[in-house]
Motif scaffolding. Sequence first.
Motif, PDB file in Angstrom:
ATOM      1  N   ILE A  12       0.848  -1.186   0.000  1.00  0.00           N
ATOM      2  CA  ILE A  12       0.000   0.000   0.000  1.00  0.00           C
ATOM      3  C   ILE A  12       0.894   1.251   0.000  1.00  0.00           C
ATOM      4  CG2 ILE A  12      -1.846   1.241   1.212  1.00  0.00           C
ATOM      5  CD1 ILE A  12      -2.610  -1.559   0.173  1.00  0.00           C
ATOM      6  N   LEU A  13       0.484   2.232  -0.829  1.00  0.00           N
ATOM      7  CA  LEU A  13       1.138   3.560  -0.793  1.00  0.00           C
ATOM      8  C   LEU A  13       0.145   4.533  -0.140  1.00  0.00           C
ATOM      9  CD1 LEU A  13       3.376   5.588  -1.528  1.00  0.00           C
ATOM     10  CD2 LEU A  13       2.183   5.885  -3.756  1.00  0.00           C
ATOM     11  N   TYR A  14       0.603   5.130   0.965  1.00  0.00           N
ATOM     12  CA  TYR A  14      -0.264   6.098   1.677  1.00  0.00           C
ATOM     13  C   TYR A  14       0.382   7.472   1.537  1.00  0.00           C
ATOM     14  CZ  TYR A  14      -2.826   8.470   5.427  1.00  0.00           C
ATOM     15  OH  TYR A  14      -3.577   9.366   6.182  1.00  0.00           O
ATOM     16  N   VAL A  15      -0.421   8.467   0.969  1.00  0.00           N
ATOM     17  CA  VAL A  15       0.092   9.834   0.723  1.00  0.00           C
ATOM     18  C   VAL A  15      -0.745  10.818   1.596  1.00  0.00           C
ATOM     19  CG1 VAL A  15       0.503  11.616  -0.989  1.00  0.00           C
ATOM     20  CG2 VAL A  15       0.678   9.172  -1.650  1.00  0.00           C
ATOM     21  N   ASP A  16      -0.005  11.613   2.388  1.00  0.00           N
ATOM     22  CA  ASP A  16      -0.671  12.614   3.282  1.00  0.00           C
ATOM     23  C   ASP A  16       0.382  13.652   3.652  1.00  0.00           C
ATOM     24  OD1 ASP A  16      -2.228  14.003   5.169  1.00  0.00           O
ATOM     25  OD2 ASP A  16      -3.379  12.152   5.544  1.00  0.00           O
ATOM     26  N   THR A  53      -0.769  19.928  -4.767  1.00  0.00           N
ATOM     27  CA  THR A  53      -1.623  18.981  -5.514  1.00  0.00           C
ATOM     28  C   THR A  53      -2.515  18.261  -4.522  1.00  0.00           C
ATOM     29  OG1 THR A  53       0.140  18.629  -7.126  1.00  0.00           O
ATOM     30  CG2 THR A  53      -1.653  17.020  -7.086  1.00  0.00           C
ATOM     31  N   ASP A  54      -3.869  18.411  -4.694  1.00  0.00           N
ATOM     32  CA  ASP A  54      -4.766  17.711  -3.780  1.00  0.00           C
ATOM     33  C   ASP A  54      -4.981  16.285  -4.258  1.00  0.00           C
ATOM     34  OD1 ASP A  54      -6.520  17.754  -5.935  1.00  0.00           O
ATOM     35  OD2 ASP A  54      -7.721  19.406  -5.154  1.00  0.00           O
ATOM     36  N   GLY A  55      -5.815  15.595  -3.482  1.00  0.00           N
ATOM     37  CA  GLY A  55      -6.019  14.170  -3.767  1.00  0.00           C
ATOM     38  C   GLY A  55      -6.697  13.906  -5.116  1.00  0.00           C
ATOM     39  N   ILE A  56      -7.617  14.826  -5.547  1.00  0.00           N
ATOM     40  CA  ILE A  56      -8.316  14.613  -6.838  1.00  0.00           C
ATOM     41  C   ILE A  56      -7.320  14.771  -7.992  1.00  0.00           C
ATOM     42  CG2 ILE A  56     -10.151  15.489  -8.339  1.00  0.00           C
ATOM     43  CD1 ILE A  56     -11.144  13.999  -5.844  1.00  0.00           C
ATOM     44  N   ASP A  73     -16.566  14.245  -7.901  1.00  0.00           N
ATOM     45  CA  ASP A  73     -15.349  14.360  -8.721  1.00  0.00           C
ATOM     46  C   ASP A  73     -14.472  13.122  -8.607  1.00  0.00           C
ATOM     47  OD1 ASP A  73     -16.013  16.794  -9.767  1.00  0.00           O
ATOM     48  OD2 ASP A  73     -14.845  17.982  -8.303  1.00  0.00           O
ATOM     49  N   ALA A  74     -14.360  12.679  -7.355  1.00  0.00           N
ATOM     50  CA  ALA A  74     -13.509  11.485  -7.140  1.00  0.00           C
ATOM     51  C   ALA A  74     -14.044  10.287  -7.904  1.00  0.00           C
ATOM     52  CB  ALA A  74     -13.439  11.189  -5.649  1.00  0.00           C
TER      53      ALA A  74
END
Length: 887
Positions: free
Chosen positions: A7-11, A62-65, A94-95
């Motif tokens: 898993i890649l978790y981005v925050d 850059t946001d998550g969308i 949007d997502a």
Amino acid sequence: MKDNYDILYVDDEDVLLEVTKLYLEKSGNFSVDTASSAKAGLNKIVENNYDAIVSDYEMPETDGIEFLKKVRSSGNDVPFIIFTGRGREDVVIDALNYGVDFYVQKGGQPKAQFAQLTNKITQAVRRKRAEKNLIHSELKYKALFNSTGAATVIVNKKGTILLSNAGYEKLSGYSCAELDGQMNWMDFVDEKTFKLMTEKSDKRNAFSSSYHDSYEFKFNDRFGRIHDILLIIEAIKYSENFVCNLIDITEQKKVQNELLESQNKLKTILNTLPEIIVQKDSNLKILWANNAAKELNPNLIGRTCYDAFLGRRKPCKDCNALNALESGEIMKKTIFNEQLSGKSESYWEKTSIPIMDSKGNYSLVVEFTKDITSNIKSKNKNIFKQNLAEKLVITSRLDDALNIIFESLITVRGIDSGILFLKNEIKGGLSLVRSIGITEEYKISVDYLAPESSCMKRLHHKRPIYGDFDDISPNMMDISKYEGFRSFAYLPITDDAEIIGAFFLISHNNSKIADFSKEILESANDIIGSSLSRIITEEQLRESKEKLSIALKSAELFVWEYYIEDKVIKWNNNLLKSLGYFCNDVVEAEWWSSLVHPDDQENRIKKINSNINGDGDFYSGNYRVRASSGEWKWLNLLGKTTERNSCGNATRIVGVIQDITEIKENENALKIANKKLNLLSSITRHDIINQLTPAFAYLEMCRDSAENNEEILNYLNNVENHVNVIGSQISFTKDYQDLGLEMPRWQDIKTIVEQSKMHVDLSNIKLDLSDISKNILIYADPMFEKIFFNLLDNSVRHGENVSEISIFCKKDEESIKIIYSDNGAGIPFDIKNKIFLKGFGKNTGLGLFLTKEILEITKITIEETGIPGKCARFEISVPGNKWKITE
């Protein structure tokens, strides 16, 4: 299945990165990699493969969308989950529009929150993996569907093509786009098998859930070509569809048909061959046979060869077929059968070919059996004839030839006794000349076969006779049976269609003469006939030579041969010895010519050249040769040209010669004696004629003195008549004394007649000689001219008003007739046979008598055939060798 998920978790918040990583990894199913920004996350995605991405929504830059957009725009469909504290509806929409898998909101109880996150990650990963597996499965299925090598379609119950592969495209000529959902596969069924396919379709729909079948039908493609198809069809479980594999067996069918045609051709060929061909198993049972074999026995299939063909219970000794099966090699053998399914005395050549089965064992044999009876017969006949001919060709004695012939005939199979007959030249029938195995009693009974006997009559058709002794003549039957004869062969010996003998061959053991023996006997008959004829002729020739030798010696004749090209003469040596010359019997022609008398040379050479040039059949002549003593010897020669070369020139003259010196001396002595007699006769005739003149004078004086004394005058008249007769007879002796004095010679008829008419007064008579040519010569006495003088004189004296006389020649077969005819009073019938007698006639009575005498010297005859009161006609017949025509 994979146990752990990457898993890649981005925050952008480090605390959340750490807490979430710890919580997720604590479950034991996750391995979590973190990134503090979308940019860092994108870099990690390039370097690593992740099962899922979890991203915050609100992040600087850059946001998550936006992060989601970039991931999807790169073509990456990895599960993507938004994990954020915001819960706005527009963000969710949007997502979802950009391909987010789940949206999890932060906040609330951590346990419940992380439990939901764990569940969504797991669900998203599993779903993605299921999708990938499905896609992979579909790809494999499509690859398999398109690479089966067969044309494959999926059809529904109505036959509509739901799915087709490349193979079906190739087979049908249509593209998948044109086929799938557009066409019914019954559209491709040829009318020849349409009914079959309809019946199969009905059956398929009745058992759709468990249907499986395979069969052949004919398929029409887009271009009208017909294909032979093997169809394998099976129902797809849990559906109403069917998968159909169509295997194009057109080439295979073509090969099969060609093979079947080839097999049929082969069977046809084998059935038309004269050889017997059978296929047998290892027990010699016949599995297949051609027509030639079935002609011998129609019911042979399933039976053993030894039973079907020979009627035996066991295989033949040293069986050719069993030897081939045992050795695995082709075996050949020639066999003889006295009795084979109705065929008697036959020879067969067998060829046995072993056939190996799939296990490597020789379990079948194909056997070719050829009837070589005629070849063997021909060979045996030729050997027999050759051996017999070789013996006879070097044989010249009849006794030896008869022994050879008889010994050869008795060796023919089945013959143990016999009799040989030859023509009896004196009696005309056949006489026994050789016998074997015959009793004396029987020999006596058949010692001679008379021409009128039944045994001789049976030979008249010149064909051999075979039979038993019930067929023979009755007078021979009893004695033949007593001798123990069972069968016979009675064959005439002929040469140029003439029967010169016969052989009567007998068997004591066989009820009939074998066919082989008949053919050998008949084939040898020509050799026997020609050889016996030759040998008999040679013996007769030897006998004739001996007789000729005796005759030549008795007549003192010698044989001579003149070889013209070599210019030599071969004489009988005895002639040269008789002339006093002791030399070889072959001498130079020039030397011999030097011995000939000069006065005879010209005539001798002229006659020889005439014969060489073909002017006559024979050359003959008399001439003198000088003996060694100097004495002249008279020789009489007769010769004939017997050989000529390819150009027709004479090369050899053969003849006989005789010393006629003594004959010539006797002729000269006779001529001298005749000359003396003629001289005496002439003197005597002259003296008598001289005495007749005064006798007539005295008679005249006596008649004058007697005057009217009638009695004395009558006496004087009688005396005068007798004196006249004496005068006529004296005159006749003058002509008759020259008759035969000289040798006859060739005389021209017309010239002779012309000379004769000069001495007769024909001033009031027309003489017609137009039908006589000057080239007709008659061989007659030199007094031949007297004949026509006498005939002309008789016509003038006794014809009574003759005005026409004709003389002409008429050919009658080989002879020629000279016809003399006038138109006078003719000769009465009652004196026709008397006119040629001496003294008969009105004048001297000697003219026609002399005519007949002159002609008879050379065997020419004369007769009177005229009609009394109309004409006198004399026919003079000249034999064929006493007349000729010259150019």
